[in-house]
Design an enzyme around this catalytic site. Structure first.
Site, PDB file in Angstrom:
ATOM      1  N   GLY A  50       0.172  -7.044   0.789  1.00 48.78           N
ATOM      2  CA  GLY A  50      -0.418  -7.858  -0.274  1.00 48.78           C
ATOM      3  C   GLY A  50       0.429  -7.818  -1.533  1.00 48.78           C
ATOM      4  CG  ASN A  52       1.130 -12.508  -1.837  1.00 47.48           C
ATOM      5  OD1 ASN A  52       0.576 -11.540  -1.324  1.00 47.48           O
ATOM      6  ND2 ASN A  52       0.534 -13.670  -1.998  1.00 47.48           N
ATOM      7  CB  THR A  53      -1.120 -12.283  -5.459  1.00 52.61           C
ATOM      8  OG1 THR A  53      -1.881 -12.749  -6.571  1.00 52.61           O
ATOM      9  CG2 THR A  53      -2.045 -11.699  -4.423  1.00 52.61           C
ATOM     10  N   GLY A  54      -1.316 -10.153  -7.709  1.00 48.70           N
ATOM     11  CA  GLY A  54      -2.175  -9.134  -8.293  1.00 48.70           C
ATOM     12  C   GLY A  54      -1.533  -7.772  -8.442  1.00 48.70           C
ATOM     13  N   GLY A  56      -0.784  -5.668  -6.142  1.00 42.15           N
ATOM     14  CA  GLY A  56       0.274  -5.462  -5.159  1.00 42.15           C
ATOM     15  C   GLY A  56       1.616  -5.976  -5.646  1.00 42.15           C
ATOM     16  CB  SER A 200     -12.567   0.669  -4.320  1.00 37.15           C
ATOM     17  OG  SER A 200     -13.615   0.160  -5.121  1.00 37.15           O
ATOM     18  CE1 TYR A 226     -13.249  -4.374  -1.565  1.00 38.24           C
ATOM     19  CE2 TYR A 226     -14.495  -2.785  -2.870  1.00 38.24           C
ATOM     20  CZ  TYR A 226     -13.326  -3.492  -2.634  1.00 38.24           C
ATOM     21  OH  TYR A 226     -12.241  -3.315  -3.457  1.00 38.24           O
TER      22      TYR A 226
END
Length: 398
Positions: A50, A52-54, A56, A200, A226
């Site tokens: 991940g 590619n965004t945020g 990450g 988390s 989650y």
């Protein structure tokens, strides 16, 4: 473990304290700066799922600025290639004084769909064909939207946990292989490989009923699925440390250590599924009180590079080093729920009394679920790769 009600009470208390904490840290200047990575990572190879965004993306950028060759895994090949190109431009534009090793770093992308066992195998095969060793694996990618995949697995279980479990198993040979870039006596740079598992706050209310978390024939709320997946990332950290850190490494090999991190409440596109009528007010709230992606990545970068001594005298949970981005005053969960950036620091995870046994049970459950599902797939090199890796990988019981 905490109940959902207890977590909500702590969350409400955190929101009451927010204005005071916000004023103290942002207006009076008590908030610590986000310092650039201090460690020279030239010669290191890192994988960020991940990426590619945020958070990450920011993690991948931080590692590459340290000089590492970073491979980001992304479900969409075009989006991943665009992100890699953008990160490369940022590396070339980096200030040499602030990021002295950035010009040695690089970012490339390989397709990776964590909801598909065969895609994970293809990613690992492509990686192993290009690189002899892997020094840092950041299991970052995740979902917060409930759905079902074609195998009947809950996507939150599959993407947030099980896909990362399989990825680790397939990349294990590269993680345990010494980095030939460094001298055999260079313990500082090549004493062990590192796995960073992104957990988390929600792990505090997770449940250890693996069957119910994995299969959608059972009815559970979104928050429960989650929370379970993030607790399982902590179990994965425990089991990796038990098997690959607290043992004698193979000849010419090296140990592998794992660490769990909580990025905090971050203003990123993980919230893209918020209902349209709430997007504007929620975005205003995030701008005021959530962490930036740079702050959210601080725990992953700390986890990827910090020295971790698995010692009962130092860590609250020796097999589970756990990093948070807040100052958790008095050890209260409320201060881990929401607050100003406090810098990456070790926190206290919540685990059941039999967590070591549960970690082993989940390891075996994960292996059996994958073998059961993969057996129905058509014969292919990727299928053979998975079966071989799960049968030959480290099975030490300790």
């Amino acid at each position: 473990m905490y109940s959902a009600l207890e977590l909500n009470v702590h969350g409400l208390f955190a929101m009451v304290c927010l204005p005071v904490l916000w004023f103290k840290d942002k207006m009076l200047g008590f908030s610590p700066p986000i310092n650039p990575l201090k460690k020279n990572l030239c010669g290191y190879v890192a994988v960020v799922t991940g990426g590619n965004t945020g958070v990450g993306r920011e993690t991948a950028l931080g590692l590459a600025r340290g000089g590492a060759a970073v491979i980001i895994g992304c479900r969409s090949a075009p989006r991943g290639a665009a992100a890699a190109a953008s990160l490369q431009r940022e590396l070339h534009a980096a200030c040499p004084k602030q990021h002295p090793w950035a010009r040695s770093g690089s970012v490339t992308c390989l397709p990776l769909d964590l909801s598909s066992f065969l895609s994970i195998a293809a990613f690992a095969s492509s990686f192993l064909a290009k690189f002899a060793h892997l020094d840092i694996l950041v299991n970052n990618a995740g979902l917060n939207k409930q759905s079902v995949n074609s195998n009947g697995l809950q996507e939150l279980f599959m993407v947030n946990y099980l896909g990362h479990y399989l990825l680790f198993r397939l990349l294990e040979p590269a993680l345990t292989t010494r980095n030939a870039t460094f001298d055999l006596n260079d313990r500082e740079h090549d004493s062990e490989a590192r796995v960073v598992n992104v957990s988390s706050l929600m792990h505090h209310v997770g449940n250890s009923d693996f069957e119910k978390s994995a299969f959608t024939k059972y009815s559970k709320g979104l928050g429960s699925y989650y929370a379970d997946s993030k607790l399982y990332m902590n179990y994965l950290t425990i089991e990796i440390n038990k098997r690959f850190l607290l043992r004698t490494p193979p000849s010419k090999g090296r140990k592998v250590s794992a660490i769990s991190v909580n990025p905090g409440a971050v203003r990123s596109d993980i919230w893209r599924h918020v209902p349209a009528y709430l997007k504007y007010p929620f975005d205003l709230f995030m701008r005021a009180y959530f962490l930036t992606v740079e702050q959210g990545a601080a725990t992953s970068l700390f986890g990827a590079t910090a020295k971790v001594n698995v010692d009962e005298r130092i860590l609250p949970s020796p097999l589970l080093p756990y990093v948070v981005p807040y100052r958790v005053h008095f050890g209260w969960l409320a201060f881990e729920a929401l607050g100003p950036f406090g810098g990456a620091t070790f926190g206290t995870p919540t685990l059941p009394p039999d967590s070591v046994e549960k970690a082993l049970e989940l390891w075996r459950f994960s292996r059996d679920v994958i073998n059961q599902i993969i057996s129905s797939c058509e014969e292919s090199n990727d299928k053979k790769f998975i079966i071989q890796a799960l049968s030959l990988s480290n099975e030490v019981e300790s």
